[in-house]
Enzyme design. Structure first.
Site, PDB file in Angstrom:
ATOM      1  N   ASP A  67      30.022  29.799  64.887  1.00 50.25           N
ATOM      2  CA  ASP A  67      28.696  29.544  64.309  1.00 50.25           C
ATOM      3  C   ASP A  67      28.754  28.602  63.115  1.00 50.25           C
ATOM      4  O   ASP A  67      29.832  28.266  62.625  1.00 50.25           O
ATOM      5  CB  ASP A  67      28.024  30.879  63.913  1.00 50.25           C
ATOM      6  CG  ASP A  67      28.945  31.817  63.142  1.00 50.25           C
ATOM      7  OD1 ASP A  67      30.031  31.379  62.723  1.00 50.25           O
ATOM      8  OD2 ASP A  67      28.576  32.991  62.965  1.00 50.25           O
ATOM      9  N   ASN A 136      25.335  45.044  59.766  1.00 48.76           N
ATOM     10  CA  ASN A 136      24.224  45.409  60.655  1.00 48.76           C
ATOM     11  C   ASN A 136      24.606  45.310  62.132  1.00 48.76           C
ATOM     12  O   ASN A 136      23.752  45.401  63.000  1.00 48.76           O
ATOM     13  CB  ASN A 136      23.001  44.524  60.375  1.00 48.76           C
ATOM     14  CG  ASN A 136      23.259  43.052  60.692  1.00 48.76           C
ATOM     15  OD1 ASN A 136      24.365  42.680  61.102  1.00 48.76           O
ATOM     16  ND2 ASN A 136      22.240  42.214  60.522  1.00 48.76           N
ATOM     17  N   HIS A 138      25.992  42.660  63.645  1.00 49.52           N
ATOM     18  CA  HIS A 138      25.921  41.345  64.288  1.00 49.52           C
ATOM     19  C   HIS A 138      27.313  40.820  64.616  1.00 49.52           C
ATOM     20  O   HIS A 138      28.291  41.176  63.954  1.00 49.52           O
ATOM     21  CB  HIS A 138      25.104  40.335  63.474  1.00 49.52           C
ATOM     22  CG  HIS A 138      25.744  39.781  62.246  1.00 49.52           C
ATOM     23  ND1 HIS A 138      25.027  39.497  61.096  1.00 49.52           N
ATOM     24  CD2 HIS A 138      27.017  39.415  61.958  1.00 49.52           C
ATOM     25  CE1 HIS A 138      25.830  38.994  60.181  1.00 49.52           C
ATOM     26  NE2 HIS A 138      27.046  38.934  60.671  1.00 49.52           N
ATOM     27  N   GLU A 143      21.929  38.302  65.581  1.00 50.38           N
ATOM     28  CA  GLU A 143      21.359  39.358  64.752  1.00 50.38           C
ATOM     29  C   GLU A 143      20.702  40.438  65.619  1.00 50.38           C
ATOM     30  O   GLU A 143      20.388  40.194  66.792  1.00 50.38           O
ATOM     31  CB  GLU A 143      20.284  38.744  63.832  1.00 50.38           C
ATOM     32  CG  GLU A 143      20.822  37.720  62.844  1.00 50.38           C
ATOM     33  CD  GLU A 143      21.549  38.358  61.650  1.00 50.38           C
ATOM     34  OE1 GLU A 143      22.130  39.448  61.784  1.00 50.38           O
ATOM     35  OE2 GLU A 143      21.531  37.734  60.570  1.00 50.38           O
TER      36      GLU A 143
HETATM   37  C1  GLP Z   1      29.034  36.207  58.785  1.00 50.37           C
HETATM   38  C2  GLP Z   1      29.589  35.541  60.040  1.00 50.37           C
HETATM   39  C3  GLP Z   1      30.180  36.562  60.985  1.00 50.37           C
HETATM   40  C4  GLP Z   1      31.060  37.532  60.247  1.00 50.37           C
HETATM   41  C5  GLP Z   1      30.253  38.265  59.219  1.00 50.37           C
HETATM   42  C6  GLP Z   1      31.037  39.319  58.467  1.00 50.37           C
HETATM   43  O1  GLP Z   1      27.723  36.603  58.881  1.00 50.37           O
HETATM   44  N1  GLP Z   1      28.645  34.745  60.725  1.00 50.37           N
HETATM   45  O2  GLP Z   1      30.901  35.880  61.991  1.00 50.37           O
HETATM   46  O3  GLP Z   1      31.637  38.439  61.148  1.00 50.37           O
HETATM   47  O4  GLP Z   1      29.786  37.301  58.299  1.00 50.37           O
HETATM   48  O5  GLP Z   1      31.628  38.769  57.329  1.00 50.37           O
HETATM   49  P1  GLP Z   1      32.783  39.414  56.502  1.00 50.37           P
HETATM   50  O6  GLP Z   1      34.028  39.222  57.300  1.00 50.37           O
HETATM   51  O7  GLP Z   1      32.824  38.605  55.231  1.00 50.37           O
HETATM   52  O8  GLP Z   1      32.437  40.832  56.282  1.00 50.37           O
END
Ligand code: GLP
Length: 241
Positions: A67, A136, A138, A143
C-alpha cells in the site's frame, strides 16, 4: 493457520527473516510481498544483516508492497516508498526497478490500481507476502467494511488508523486521509502469507482473526480462507488466543 509464538520482538524478527532468507537463497528470482508499519522493521534489519554478513543476494528478487498513502510522493519521509528505501532497499543489492510500491501521486487512480493488480498477476503472484495487522483488524489498508474488496483500490482511512499512524507525523492533521491498497485478490495470490504481530494492542484483532467469524468488519479474518498462513507473533499479541 499455523501460529508461532515468540518471546519478544527480536525473536519474531529473526524467525521471519530466516524464512524469507531461505526463500531468497533457494529461489533467487522470487517475488516478495512487503509491508510497512513498525512491526516488520526488525525483520528488514535482519535481512540487511543477512545481506551484509552472509552475502544474501537480492539481485534477482522482485518486490511488491501492499500500500501507499494517497497524496504522498516518494520524497515524503512518511511515504511508504520512502519507508522501504530507508528500512530495506537502500541497504541491499536489489535493483530499484525490481521494487514496486503503488504510486501515491497518481492522477489516474483507476488505472494505477488496475496496473498494480496486473503487475502482481504477471509476476505469478507473490511467493511470500508479509503482512502486519492494524489494531482494528485491517490488513494493508483494507479497513473494516461491509464487504471484502478484491482489487487494488483507493480507500478512506478509518479514524482509528489515522490516530494510530499519527505517531509518525508531526500532527494527526498531517496524516493522509486516503491510501491506495492491494485488495484481497493480490494478497491471496501469495503462496505463503506471514502475518506478524507484536504488542498487547494487537491481541483482540489477532484473536478475532483466528477464532472469529469471517467478517469484513475484521478484514484479517478472511485469511482463514487462505491455505498457507503462518502467524508469527510476540506472546502478548496472542494473549487472547
Ligand atoms: C499501517 C499499514 C499496515 C500495518 C499497520 C500496522 O496501517 N498500512 O500494513 O500492518 O499499519 O502498523 P504497525 O506495524 O506499526 O502496528
Amino acid at each position: 493457520m499455523h501460529v508461532i509464538s515468540c518471546l519478544d520482538y527480536a525473536e519474531m524478527s529473526r524467525k521471519t527473516a530466516r524464512i524469507i532468507a531461505a526463500l531468497v537463497q533457494l529461489k533467487p528470482h522470487c517475488v516478495l510481498g512487503l509491508a510497512t508499519g513498525s512491526t516488520p522493521v526488525g525483520t528488514y534489519k535482519e535481512l540487511i544483516r543477512y545481506h551484509l554478513e552472509e552475502d544474501l543476494d537480492f539481485s534477482n528478487v522482485t518486490t511488491v508492497n501492499l500500500d501507499e498513502y494517497y497524496g504522498l510522493g516518494p520524497e515524503h519521509e512518511q511515504s511508504y516508498r520512502c519507508f522501504m528505501q530507508r528500512n530495506l532497499f537502500d541497504h541491499i543489492n536489489i535493483p530499484p526497478e525490481n521494487t514496486h510500491v503503488p504510486d501515491g501521486l497518481t492522477r489516474d487512480v483507476a488505472r494505477t490500481c488496475a496496473e498494480y493488480d496486473n503487475l502482481v498477476a504477471s509476476l505469478g503472484g507473490t511467493d511470500i507476502q508479509l503482512v502486519g495487522i492494524g489494531d482494528n483488524g485491517h490488513i494493508a489498508f483494507n479497513e473494516p467494511n461491509t464487504v471484502f474488496v478484491a482489487n487494488t483500490h483507493l480507500v478512506d482511512l478509518d479514524e482509528d488508523t489515522i490516530k494510530a499512524n499519527a505517531r509518525f507525523f508531526a500532527s494527526e492533521g498531517d496524516v493522509p486521509r486516503q491510501a491506495i491498497t492491494m485488495g484481497m485478490r493480490s494478497i491471496f495470490s501469495a503462496k505463503l502469507i506471514l502475518l506478524l504481530a507484536s504488542g498487547p494492542n494487537k491481541a483482540s484483532a489477532i484473536a478475532r482473526m483466528i477464532k472469529g467469524p469471517i467478517d469484513p468488519q475484521l478484514p484479517a479474518s478472511i485469511l482463514q480462507l487462505h491455505p498457507n498462513v503462518v502467524v508469527i507473533a510476540v506472546k502478548e499479541a496472542l494473549a487472547l488466543v
